[in-house]
Enzyme design. Sequence first.
Site, PDB file in Angstrom:
ATOM      1  N   SER A   1       0.845  -1.203   0.000  1.00  0.00           N
ATOM      2  CA  SER A   1       0.000   0.000   0.000  1.00  0.00           C
ATOM      3  C   SER A   1       0.872   1.241   0.000  1.00  0.00           C
ATOM      4  O   SER A   1       1.995   1.231   0.527  1.00  0.00           O
ATOM      5  CB  SER A   1      -0.852  -0.038   1.264  1.00  0.00           C
ATOM      6  OG  SER A   1      -1.417   1.214   1.526  1.00  0.00           O
TER       7      SER A   1
ATOM      8  N   TYR B   1      -0.319  -0.602  11.037  1.00  0.00           N
ATOM      9  CA  TYR B   1      -0.716  -1.262   9.781  1.00  0.00           C
ATOM     10  C   TYR B   1       0.340  -1.021   8.698  1.00  0.00           C
ATOM     11  O   TYR B   1       0.800  -1.941   8.021  1.00  0.00           O
ATOM     12  CB  TYR B   1      -2.091  -0.728   9.338  1.00  0.00           C
ATOM     13  CG  TYR B   1      -2.414  -0.986   7.891  1.00  0.00           C
ATOM     14  CD1 TYR B   1      -2.641  -2.282   7.438  1.00  0.00           C
ATOM     15  CD2 TYR B   1      -2.473   0.068   6.972  1.00  0.00           C
ATOM     16  CE1 TYR B   1      -2.919  -2.534   6.101  1.00  0.00           C
ATOM     17  CE2 TYR B   1      -2.752  -0.166   5.638  1.00  0.00           C
ATOM     18  CZ  TYR B   1      -2.978  -1.467   5.206  1.00  0.00           C
ATOM     19  OH  TYR B   1      -3.242  -1.703   3.878  1.00  0.00           O
TER      20      TYR B   1
ATOM     21  N   LYS C   1       3.160  -3.649   6.562  1.00  0.00           N
ATOM     22  CA  LYS C   1       3.405  -3.740   5.111  1.00  0.00           C
ATOM     23  C   LYS C   1       4.895  -3.517   4.805  1.00  0.00           C
ATOM     24  O   LYS C   1       5.483  -4.218   3.978  1.00  0.00           O
ATOM     25  CB  LYS C   1       2.562  -2.692   4.353  1.00  0.00           C
ATOM     26  CG  LYS C   1       1.050  -2.940   4.402  1.00  0.00           C
ATOM     27  CD  LYS C   1       0.675  -4.139   3.555  1.00  0.00           C
ATOM     28  CE  LYS C   1      -0.820  -4.446   3.613  1.00  0.00           C
ATOM     29  NZ  LYS C   1      -1.169  -5.754   3.026  1.00  0.00           N
TER      30      LYS C   1
HETATM   31  C1  UD1 Z   1      -6.591   5.130   3.567  1.00  0.00           C
HETATM   32  C2  UD1 Z   1      -5.940   4.325   4.651  1.00  0.00           C
HETATM   33  C3  UD1 Z   1      -4.575   3.901   4.195  1.00  0.00           C
HETATM   34  C4  UD1 Z   1      -4.660   3.157   2.894  1.00  0.00           C
HETATM   35  C5  UD1 Z   1      -5.301   4.068   1.854  1.00  0.00           C
HETATM   36  C6  UD1 Z   1      -5.463   3.381   0.507  1.00  0.00           C
HETATM   37  C7  UD1 Z   1      -6.867   5.100   6.759  1.00  0.00           C
HETATM   38  C8  UD1 Z   1      -6.723   6.043   7.914  1.00  0.00           C
HETATM   39  N1  UD1 Z   1      -5.894   5.171   5.827  1.00  0.00           N
HETATM   40  O1  UD1 Z   1      -5.925   6.375   3.563  1.00  0.00           O
HETATM   41  O2  UD1 Z   1      -3.975   3.105   5.168  1.00  0.00           O
HETATM   42  O3  UD1 Z   1      -3.389   2.786   2.452  1.00  0.00           O
HETATM   43  O4  UD1 Z   1      -6.579   4.461   2.313  1.00  0.00           O
HETATM   44  O5  UD1 Z   1      -6.508   2.467   0.528  1.00  0.00           O
HETATM   45  O6  UD1 Z   1      -7.789   4.291   6.709  1.00  0.00           O
HETATM   46  N2  UD1 Z   1     -12.287  11.574   4.272  1.00  0.00           N
HETATM   47  C9  UD1 Z   1     -13.272  12.463   4.574  1.00  0.00           C
HETATM   48  N3  UD1 Z   1     -14.396  11.996   5.171  1.00  0.00           N
HETATM   49  C10 UD1 Z   1     -14.590  10.679   5.469  1.00  0.00           C
HETATM   50  C11 UD1 Z   1     -13.561   9.767   5.143  1.00  0.00           C
HETATM   51  C12 UD1 Z   1     -12.410  10.255   4.527  1.00  0.00           C
HETATM   52  O7  UD1 Z   1     -13.151  13.656   4.346  1.00  0.00           O
HETATM   53  O8  UD1 Z   1     -15.640  10.322   6.031  1.00  0.00           O
HETATM   54  C13 UD1 Z   1     -11.077  12.089   3.608  1.00  0.00           C
HETATM   55  C14 UD1 Z   1      -9.805  11.792   4.356  1.00  0.00           C
HETATM   56  O9  UD1 Z   1      -9.566  12.749   5.340  1.00  0.00           O
HETATM   57  C15 UD1 Z   1      -8.801  11.816   3.225  1.00  0.00           C
HETATM   58  C16 UD1 Z   1      -9.596  11.330   2.015  1.00  0.00           C
HETATM   59  O10 UD1 Z   1     -10.966  11.451   2.365  1.00  0.00           O
HETATM   60  O11 UD1 Z   1      -8.416  13.114   3.012  1.00  0.00           O
HETATM   61  C17 UD1 Z   1      -9.319   9.903   1.696  1.00  0.00           C
HETATM   62  O12 UD1 Z   1      -9.440   9.156   2.874  1.00  0.00           O
HETATM   63  P1  UD1 Z   1      -9.341   7.575   2.913  1.00  0.00           P
HETATM   64  O13 UD1 Z   1     -10.317   7.003   1.952  1.00  0.00           O
HETATM   65  O14 UD1 Z   1      -9.397   7.152   4.343  1.00  0.00           O
HETATM   66  O15 UD1 Z   1      -7.911   7.272   2.268  1.00  0.00           O
HETATM   67  P2  UD1 Z   1      -6.441   7.634   2.779  1.00  0.00           P
HETATM   68  O16 UD1 Z   1      -6.453   8.760   3.728  1.00  0.00           O
HETATM   69  O17 UD1 Z   1      -5.616   7.822   1.563  1.00  0.00           O
END
Ligand code: UD1
Length: 351
Positions: free
Chosen positions: A120, A146, A150
């Site tokens: 990842s 996590y 990896k």
């Molecule tokens: C997540 C995982 C990471 C993984 C990556 C790829 C977490 C904390 N991190 O990170 O380990 O490698 O996906 O699959 O789970 N967001 C919102 N509202 C929400 C949910 C998310 O605004 O309800 C935002 C987050 O703050 C972020 C973006 O959406 O800025 C993407 O979030 P997310 O889908 O969790 O991905 P990653 O942060 O990249």
Amino acid sequence: MVTGATGYIGSHVCVELLGAGNRIVGIDNFDNSSPLVVDRIRRLAGHFDFVELDLADRAGLERVFDTRKIDAVVHLAGLKAVAESTTDPLHYFDVNVGTSISLLQAMKRHAVTGLIFSSSCTVYGNPRSELMPLTERAPIAPINPYGHTKAIIEQMLSAQVEADPRWRTISLRYFNPIGAHASGIIGESPLGTPNTLMPHLMDVALGRTDHLVVHGGDYDTVDGTCVRDYIHVVDVARAHVAAVAKVMAPHQPMVDDPTRFMTVNLGTGVGCSVLQLLAAVEDSVGSRLPYRIGPRRPGDAAAVWADPSLARHLLGWHARHDLVDMCRDQWNWARRHPCGFDRQSMAAVSS
Ligand code: UD1
């Protein structure tokens, strides 16, 4: 052999491997997936040899190797909830690292030397903005247990490849997989509270939540919200097909890396903000999705996207689906399976 075969990524990998003419055996313990997936894979791809097995069951794993001729392993099994990994790190190291060791030892005993590992972009931690787009040479600096699991497994693979010149290993570092198979019969079915953005967007689209909470609107990005590299899960799956072909073709040199251990980013190379993804989902769903800007989520990087050129160079692979495809296929899956693979969603499928 595909471990974690019935998970979100694993199920798509199995369908694509079978569709490309490979014979595979899938393994899963259904810890974070549904037994219904086995039949769904068969519906999409025909014959599918499946064994319900926990990778910690060394005798069971031995039987799978003893009774089949395994040429290569695609290792996707593992735990992936970041928050849980911070509250129960030992469990994460035990399951992710421990079962990988068991698997590698079994491979070694059976002289199986081709491996594709499900890694990842989380191994890069919270990378500095000057490093974008991220190449595989960016520093490895995980920020949660996590991510450490990896990174440790990658180190283990690198050491094993160095120790035994017959090993050929590719670690695929996924950016943000979303979407579902175009049939809408397999997709992501998170148990409990989802961690990632897309399942939250689907909850709003399905009317299960009133609004999306956007974690931070004051980042230095196009619209103040975080930017990620979303990639269609079918593109991710197809990269595994190319990677399997690569490790099983010893006459083809593994370019750039004399150790035959390669790490490869899987992304589109295109960044997309939270609000841009929300707008694309709205277009697919055909209605407005309410949101409110909340505080930043601790540990979030402002903008992370991939340089996917090594994948093109090494595997002849590039992402073919765009954001419209990702959101269309995600919504097609979600509205047919509002509760994932449970009984209610079966009713939705059969009606
Ligand atoms: C997540 C995982 C990471 C993984 C990556 C790829 C977490 C904390 N991190 O990170 O380990 O490698 O996906 O699959 O789970 N967001 C919102 N509202 C929400 C949910 C998310 O605004 O309800 C935002 C987050 O703050 C972020 C973006 O959406 O800025 C993407 O979030 P997310 O889908 O969790 O991905 P990653 O942060 O990249």
